[in-house]
Design an enzyme around this catalytic site. Structure first.
Site, PDB file in Angstrom:
ATOM      1  N   ARG A 136       0.840  -1.207   0.000  1.00  0.00           N
ATOM      2  CA  ARG A 136       0.000   0.000   0.000  1.00  0.00           C
ATOM      3  C   ARG A 136       0.873   1.254   0.000  1.00  0.00           C
ATOM      4  O   ARG A 136       1.845   1.347   0.758  1.00  0.00           O
ATOM      5  CB  ARG A 136      -0.894  -0.010   1.242  1.00  0.00           C
ATOM      6  CG  ARG A 136      -1.849   1.166   1.359  1.00  0.00           C
ATOM      7  CD  ARG A 136      -2.656   1.060   2.641  1.00  0.00           C
ATOM      8  NE  ARG A 136      -3.528  -0.113   2.623  1.00  0.00           N
ATOM      9  CZ  ARG A 136      -3.999  -0.705   3.722  1.00  0.00           C
ATOM     10  NH1 ARG A 136      -3.645  -0.266   4.922  1.00  0.00           N
ATOM     11  NH2 ARG A 136      -4.796  -1.739   3.633  1.00  0.00           N
ATOM     12  N   ARG A 147      -1.565   6.650   9.906  1.00  0.00           N
ATOM     13  CA  ARG A 147      -1.738   6.159   8.539  1.00  0.00           C
ATOM     14  C   ARG A 147      -1.841   7.337   7.559  1.00  0.00           C
ATOM     15  O   ARG A 147      -1.657   8.488   7.921  1.00  0.00           O
ATOM     16  CB  ARG A 147      -2.991   5.280   8.461  1.00  0.00           C
ATOM     17  CG  ARG A 147      -2.980   4.050   9.390  1.00  0.00           C
ATOM     18  CD  ARG A 147      -2.107   2.939   8.853  1.00  0.00           C
ATOM     19  NE  ARG A 147      -2.187   1.726   9.657  1.00  0.00           N
ATOM     20  CZ  ARG A 147      -3.051   0.733   9.443  1.00  0.00           C
ATOM     21  NH1 ARG A 147      -3.944   0.825   8.479  1.00  0.00           N
ATOM     22  NH2 ARG A 147      -3.027  -0.358  10.198  1.00  0.00           N
ATOM     23  N   LYS A 204      -3.431   1.291  14.965  1.00  0.00           N
ATOM     24  CA  LYS A 204      -3.377   2.289  13.908  1.00  0.00           C
ATOM     25  C   LYS A 204      -4.038   3.588  14.355  1.00  0.00           C
ATOM     26  O   LYS A 204      -4.923   3.587  15.222  1.00  0.00           O
ATOM     27  CB  LYS A 204      -4.075   1.751  12.668  1.00  0.00           C
ATOM     28  CG  LYS A 204      -5.524   1.333  12.896  1.00  0.00           C
ATOM     29  CD  LYS A 204      -6.063   0.600  11.684  1.00  0.00           C
ATOM     30  CE  LYS A 204      -7.452   0.026  11.970  1.00  0.00           C
ATOM     31  NZ  LYS A 204      -7.955  -0.781  10.856  1.00  0.00           N
ATOM     32  N   LYS A 240      -5.688   7.187  12.689  1.00  0.00           N
ATOM     33  CA  LYS A 240      -6.154   7.787  11.443  1.00  0.00           C
ATOM     34  C   LYS A 240      -6.540   9.251  11.646  1.00  0.00           C
ATOM     35  O   LYS A 240      -7.143   9.600  12.669  1.00  0.00           O
ATOM     36  CB  LYS A 240      -7.343   7.001  10.892  1.00  0.00           C
ATOM     37  CG  LYS A 240      -6.994   5.547  10.559  1.00  0.00           C
ATOM     38  CD  LYS A 240      -8.184   4.787  10.018  1.00  0.00           C
ATOM     39  CE  LYS A 240      -7.796   3.357   9.627  1.00  0.00           C
ATOM     40  NZ  LYS A 240      -8.949   2.602   9.088  1.00  0.00           N
ATOM     41  N   CYS A 248     -15.074  -2.763   0.293  1.00  0.00           N
ATOM     42  CA  CYS A 248     -13.712  -3.188   0.606  1.00  0.00           C
ATOM     43  C   CYS A 248     -13.331  -4.353  -0.307  1.00  0.00           C
ATOM     44  O   CYS A 248     -14.187  -4.957  -0.951  1.00  0.00           O
ATOM     45  CB  CYS A 248     -13.605  -3.588   2.072  1.00  0.00           C
ATOM     46  SG  CYS A 248     -14.436  -5.149   2.460  1.00  0.00           S
ATOM     47  N   CYS A 263      -8.353 -10.700   1.384  1.00  0.00           N
ATOM     48  CA  CYS A 263      -8.317 -10.290   2.787  1.00  0.00           C
ATOM     49  C   CYS A 263      -8.551 -11.484   3.714  1.00  0.00           C
ATOM     50  O   CYS A 263      -9.567 -12.182   3.607  1.00  0.00           O
ATOM     51  CB  CYS A 263      -9.359  -9.209   3.063  1.00  0.00           C
ATOM     52  SG  CYS A 263      -9.382  -8.679   4.790  1.00  0.00           S
ATOM     53  N   CYS A 304     -16.372  -7.841   6.456  1.00  0.00           N
ATOM     54  CA  CYS A 304     -16.207  -8.137   7.884  1.00  0.00           C
ATOM     55  C   CYS A 304     -16.570  -6.896   8.669  1.00  0.00           C
ATOM     56  O   CYS A 304     -16.842  -5.842   8.085  1.00  0.00           O
ATOM     57  CB  CYS A 304     -14.778  -8.604   8.173  1.00  0.00           C
ATOM     58  SG  CYS A 304     -13.597  -7.264   8.441  1.00  0.00           S
ATOM     59  N   CYS A 343     -13.749  -1.074   6.851  1.00  0.00           N
ATOM     60  CA  CYS A 343     -12.792  -0.382   5.988  1.00  0.00           C
ATOM     61  C   CYS A 343     -13.467   0.476   4.933  1.00  0.00           C
ATOM     62  O   CYS A 343     -12.881   1.449   4.455  1.00  0.00           O
ATOM     63  CB  CYS A 343     -11.850  -1.388   5.332  1.00  0.00           C
ATOM     64  SG  CYS A 343     -10.753  -2.219   6.504  1.00  0.00           S
TER      65      CYS A 343
END
Length: 570
Positions: free
Chosen positions: A78, A147, A210, A212, A432, A438, A477, A481
């Site tokens: 990414r 991120r 993470k 954001k 996503c 994934c 899930c 995302c």
């Protein structure tokens, strides 16, 4: 204070790994040189900080297991690009990576980045080096750090947009880790004697999870700023001079099914800072999360749980200590809106931009639609600079007016569907990747999204609602995302072929959805929404949006409409 706080917490295995990794090095360099097709669990966790996840092809996994063959391991890489901004040269370098190392596609993420799938272990170092040679990077695109920073992607050449983008880029640079591990492992940088790698911001164990950041202008909340750990709302005066930023904390959409201690949350305003204090307050928020986030349970390690558990008053008092001065109370949040960025627009400097829709963010040549080839030709011939949006689309910027007709012709000649030929519903649908790449996906998202869009378009047309702007977010899930809890409609994977239905959020990203139904079979979704859209067409008030309508009626009334008033599935 920080060391004392961290010492009191029982560290998880990942936390211990980070602390003992020698600045995120571990044995990564050795493992990449050893060959094979996969990495160790420790390397898997450290690779995230360098912008990569190990994955495997889940479509073939069962068949290969039965044949006693190893899984087809591959890597996702990414890129980190604040605000989704690239130059023509950078984009062409990324396009080259898709063929040289990946599966022939580029995927626009919902955080305005680009990621590649299908990279083999032996090509991992080469692919990351190629991205860097193209003047981009993958560092901090994943991992327990800040991120990719999001903001409005609109390439408007006015004082407001240019100031916010400049601040986002300065902030992104200031929040990078100090470790040189990335450069030494993937770019063969030689260690420099005396260079300090002390992580003065992140500390030796970096962040608990993470982190954001989303930055928005009131009239462009394309970035869904309030869904971030740190939300920043810009305030300008009538002369387009920046007055400062409202700072909100504790947003985040990930959760775990059947775990009531995890939940989505929107950020809460905590203070207002002047134009030149954005980096200082951001670092203060990060240090607060670094020291108080849960390092024992990664499912509750995000800042939103610190805010929820302690309350905003405690957050404000503690944040002031990290900031080093009293906080100014937050200004009232302005009304946030999401504009239409697709199609042709004037930039304000005599040039134009063209917003090109990219279904589920996948830039690929597939069948009669050769989107990747079309974009490459436009960028090569006209030197336009692509900007990626949080809506997974691309804005081709800096187009001369006299080139517009030729660019339209190239896109049409490659079968690319223009925004003007799409319904608003299709234009604002997110998904996503989910299966097959994934490892967390419970069911389909990107691959089934075209079927979902077609289903909803049928229902909207049947009820005279085809022109409505309604946002659909589909995830395989509960991690959210594609921001499945913050739009009008969220479909969240529960198990193969089954989804939870979320409704009641708003189009502009200022209210969360609520779960209406759980474990709804894919084939039953149409009947559920047929009842909801029929009621919406009949009983809406004025120009009320679908999410607003669902929020006004409430869950119990909506369940009566779908025939699930007493359903255990609810």
């Amino acid at each position: 204070m920080a060391d004392d706080i961290r010492a009191e917490k029982k560290l998880s295995g990942v936390e211990t790994l980070k602390r003992e990794s020698r600045g995120l090095r571990g044995r990564l360099a050795e493992e990449l040189a050893e060959g094979g097709i996969q990495v160790s669990e420790d390397a898997y966790n450290l690779l995230k900080f360098h912008g990569s996840y190990e994955q495997f092809d889940r479509d073939s996994a069962t068949r290969r297991k039965q044949a006693k063959l190893e899984k087809e391991y591959q890597f996702m890489v990414r890129c980190r690009m604040p605000g989704g901004v690239t130059t023509a040269a950078q984009y062409l370098a990324l396009d080259s990576v898709a063929d040289r190392f990946a599966n022939g596609s580029l995927r626009i993420t919902t955080r305005q980045g680009i990621q590649f799938h299908g990279i083999l272990k032996g090509d991992l170092k080469g692919s990351i080096a190629a991205i860097n040679h193209g003047m981009l990077t993958t560092i901090s695109a994943c991992g327990d750090v800040v991120r990719n920073l999001m903001t409005t992607p609109a390439p408007r050449r006015d004082a407001r947009h240019e100031r916010v983008l400049a601040d986002v880029q300065r902030l992104a640079q200031a929040l990078l880790p100090k470790s040189r591990a990335y450069y030494q492992i993937f770019l063969d940088e030689e260690p420099v004697a005396g260079h300090s790698e002390e992580e003065t911001l992140y500390g030796p164990t970096y962040l608990p999870r993470k982190f954001k950041i989303g930055v928005a202008l009131p009239d462009d909340n394309s970035a869904d700023a309030l869904a971030n750990d740190l939300a920043v709302i810009a305030h300008f005066d009538a002369a387009e001079q920046l007055e400062g930023y409202t700072i909100a904390v504790g947003g985040g959409l990930g959760m775990t099914h059947n775990n009531a201690r995890t939940f989505p949350r929107l950020a809460t305003p905590v203070c207002f800072v002047g134009p030149d204090r954005l980096i200082a307050i951001s670092e203060a928020v990060i240090r607060l999360q670094r020291d108080h986030g849960d390092r024992g349970d990664r499912r509750r390690a995000r800042l939103k749980y610190v805010v929820e558990d302690h309350g905003i008053a405690w957050i404000a008092e503690t944040l002031a200590q990290y900031y080093g001065e009293p906080l100014t109370p937050p200004r009232p949040l302005p009304e946030l809106t999401v504009p239409e960025l697709l199609g042709w627009h004037e930039q304000g400097d005599g040039l134009r931009w063209l917003g090109v829709p990219v279904p589920s963010g996948r830039i690929v040549d597939s069948g009669s639609v050769r989107l990747r080839s079309a974009i490459r030709e436009v960028v090569e011939r006209f030197g336009v600079d692509p900007v990626f949006t949080a809506q997974q689309d691309v804005l081709l910027s800096n187009i001369r007016p006299e080139d517009a007709g030729a660019i339209d012709g190239i896109l049409a000649g490659h079968g690319v569907v223009p925004a003007s030929a799409m319904t608003p519903f299709a234009r604002f649908a997110l998904a996503c990747p989910a299966l097959p790449t994934c490892g967390l996906a419970l069911t389909e998202a990107e691959r089934i999204q075209p079927q979902f869009i077609a289903m909803f378009e049928r229902l909207l047309e049947a009820n005279g609602l085809s022109g409505e702007r309604i946002s659909l977010r589909t995830t395989g899930c509960p991690n959210g995302c594609a921001r499945s809890y913050a739009g009008d409609i969220g479909l969240v994977g529960r198990m193969p072929g089954f989804y939870a239905i979320y409704v009641g959020g708003d189009f502009n990203g200022t209210r969360l959805s609520f779960r209406l139904l759980d474990r709804v079979a894919e084939g039953a979704l149409e009947s559920k929404f047929a009842a909801l859209f029929a009621a919406f067409a009949r009983d809406r008030r004025g120009s009320e949006g679908f999410g607003d309508f669902c929020d006004r009626l409430g869950r119990e009334t909506l369940l009566e409409l779908t025939g699930d008033g007493d359903s255990k599935a609810a």
